[in-house]
Scaffold this motif. Sequence first.
Motif, PDB file in Angstrom:
ATOM      1  N   UNK A 154       1.420  -5.988   5.096  1.00  0.00           N
ATOM      2  CA  UNK A 154       2.380  -5.055   5.690  1.00  0.00           C
ATOM      3  C   UNK A 154       2.920  -4.142   4.609  1.00  0.00           C
ATOM      4  N   UNK A 155       3.016  -2.844   4.911  1.00  0.00           N
ATOM      5  CA  UNK A 155       3.682  -1.912   4.014  1.00  0.00           C
ATOM      6  C   UNK A 155       4.540  -0.970   4.829  1.00  0.00           C
ATOM      7  N   UNK A 156       5.479  -0.314   4.160  1.00  0.00           N
ATOM      8  CA  UNK A 156       6.306   0.686   4.825  1.00  0.00           C
ATOM      9  C   UNK A 156       6.089   2.034   4.142  1.00  0.00           C
ATOM     10  N   UNK A 157       5.967   3.089   4.924  1.00  0.00           N
ATOM     11  CA  UNK A 157       5.752   4.434   4.426  1.00  0.00           C
ATOM     12  C   UNK A 157       6.979   5.284   4.757  1.00  0.00           C
ATOM     13  N   UNK A 158       7.290   6.243   3.882  1.00  0.00           N
ATOM     14  CA  UNK A 158       8.447   7.137   4.054  1.00  0.00           C
ATOM     15  C   UNK A 158       9.763   6.358   4.041  1.00  0.00           C
TER      16      UNK A 158
END
Length: 222
Positions: A154-158
Amino acid sequence: MIITFFNNKAECGKSTLTIHVARALAARFFREGNTRKVYIFDTVHNIKNSIFYMKEEQEMSILSDSRLVIDCLENIDDFENKKRDLDIQKEDVVFFDLQKFQERQVGFLLYSDFIIMVSDNPDELTKFDKETFNLLNKLKEKSSYYTNIKKIFLTQNKVSKSEEIIEEFETFDYISGLPEMTENNKIENIKLNNNNMPHNIQKFSIDVWKKVNEYKEQMIIN
């Protein structure tokens, strides 16, 4: 090794992260004298701002100085032909660039070794993101089809560091994502022949590479 950034919604940064990580890895391999190549296969290549569309607009077939190849695929059955035609080796790195969760794209997900789920909500991981993450894990664990999926990250962008909220996913592997990018580094403005990337994008690319290789090593040990 096949890596796919995914979420079942538009404009969360799947293609942007794909092109940045692929470019960074390809440039790194070239600098190190590594013979690995990096491939991006665009599965929805006839829309503006798709990676293959960008390549065609910028009239680039292969970036020889960074070992990056960009091509397109209509369905997963064509991939074996591409592997043969392009002489893709086991040590090479392949990215599938997908859009929405359409039936024909399930095959690309099942064929991927690593899926990186992209969430772009700065305040919380939305219900929609949670459902997609759970769906991907069900594909991995309970699919009635053959699957290559080894791990879902899982990653988060912005999302800025202070806004990262991952408690509800704490049992899953998390890759610290990227904050809002400058205009020059958004997908519609990327110049494929320019390998000058900001430090945070290079760091994210290294983090992705480390995570997938750490997991591969764990699999060998186990």
